[in-house]
Design an enzyme around this catalytic site. Sequence first.
Site, short mmCIF file in Angstrom:
data_model
loop_
_atom_site.label_atom_id
_atom_site.label_comp_id
_atom_site.label_asym_id
_atom_site.label_seq_id
_atom_site.Cartn_x
_atom_site.Cartn_y
_atom_site.Cartn_z
N LYS A 97 0.84 -1.21 0.00
CA LYS A 97 0.00 0.00 0.00
C LYS A 97 0.87 1.25 0.00
O LYS A 97 0.63 2.20 -0.74
CB LYS A 97 -0.91 -0.01 1.24
CG LYS A 97 -1.77 1.20 1.39
CD LYS A 97 -2.10 1.49 2.85
CE LYS A 97 -0.92 1.91 3.66
NZ LYS A 97 -0.57 3.31 3.70
N GLN B 48 -5.63 -2.22 9.88
CA GLN B 48 -5.28 -3.54 9.39
C GLN B 48 -5.90 -4.62 10.25
O GLN B 48 -5.72 -4.64 11.46
CB GLN B 48 -3.75 -3.69 9.41
CG GLN B 48 -3.05 -3.66 8.09
CD GLN B 48 -3.77 -4.26 6.92
OE1 GLN B 48 -4.18 -3.51 6.03
NE2 GLN B 48 -3.94 -5.57 6.87
N ASP C 47 -11.76 2.26 3.46
CA ASP C 47 -11.95 0.83 3.23
C ASP C 47 -13.42 0.50 2.97
O ASP C 47 -13.75 -0.59 2.51
CB ASP C 47 -11.50 0.02 4.47
CG ASP C 47 -10.15 -0.64 4.26
OD1 ASP C 47 -9.70 -0.73 3.10
OD2 ASP C 47 -9.54 -1.07 5.26
#
Length: 287
Positions: free
Chosen positions: A44, A88, A111
């Site tokens: 990322k 995460q 997200d």
Amino acid sequence: MAARLKEEIAAEVKALTDKGERPPHLVAVIVGHDGGSEAYVANKEKNCLAVGFKSTNLRFDETITEEELLAEIDKLNNDPEVDGFIIQMPLPRHIDSQRVTEAISWRKDVDGFHPVNVGRMNIGLPAFRPATPSGIIELLKRYEIPTKGKHAVVIGRSNIVGKPIASMLMQKAYPGDCTVTVCHSATPDIKEQCRRADIIIAALGRPGFVTEDMVKEGAVVIDVGTTRVPDPTKKSGSRLCGDVDFDNVAPKCSYITPVPGGVGPMTNCILLLNTLAARKSLLPGEE
Ligand code: NAP
């Protein structure tokens, strides 16, 4: 397609910074040390830097308490220099990941997992949409694949892939307007369902599950699966394997995505696109 999308994003970032404005800023919150998460976050960061974003990784020891983590999220929610952030997963077991997801400001939830974004997406309002299904929609759109009136079969019903792609494909929109069948581990006749499909989305994490006899001539097959399987011929000793038996299925398809490649790189791009929209205080689809 993913490379082209990244070029477009980089051009938009350059236009911003040329005007003297700050670039988009994406933060990843990592708790503990999970091998998979580390690889994802490193990737990322590489993508962010490639398009000119600012990228920050906030690392916390796995002993952080839930309250402490929620306080950190509150700081990010209120930091005007942070456009979007991701937490995460998986989180350590003593932390309630749903509570953490719901603590993120939905306007920074790039997200697309916050219930407000999930709800908005489902009723067809602009929203941050999860990256993987959104990447699939972008692929269908950019390759101008007809979807209206088509029968789409989705295999898998997870909250991050199966459910959202099923919802997106049934929206009154393009890409969309599909008749959608969702299959899962309790579906007794997956083969028959797939044989009737114009579009198959395989997202179950079972290498080679979709075989040639399950696919009708001319179907569009999107392979989301990424399972690491042992492979002594590779330097790393393993390789990524999709949910589709690519070599035998491909000759029957009008379009098919490979693994690696295909959906994975598009997923990365959508996270960038979502963050770019957040930088402009917009939701994807509002421009
Ligand atoms: P998940 O949470 O494990 O969900 C898997 C789904 O598949 C579940 O709904 C499960 O059914 C269903 N399933 C499993 N085995 C099945 C079988 N034999 N027959 C029918 N249905 C079956 O997985 P996920 O997070 O959605 O991910 C799916 C795959 O996509 C994984 O390989 C993952 O690594 C990959 N992935 C790739 C990307 C990317 O960017 N390329 C992103 C996300 C995920 P039940 O609900 O009944 O258990």
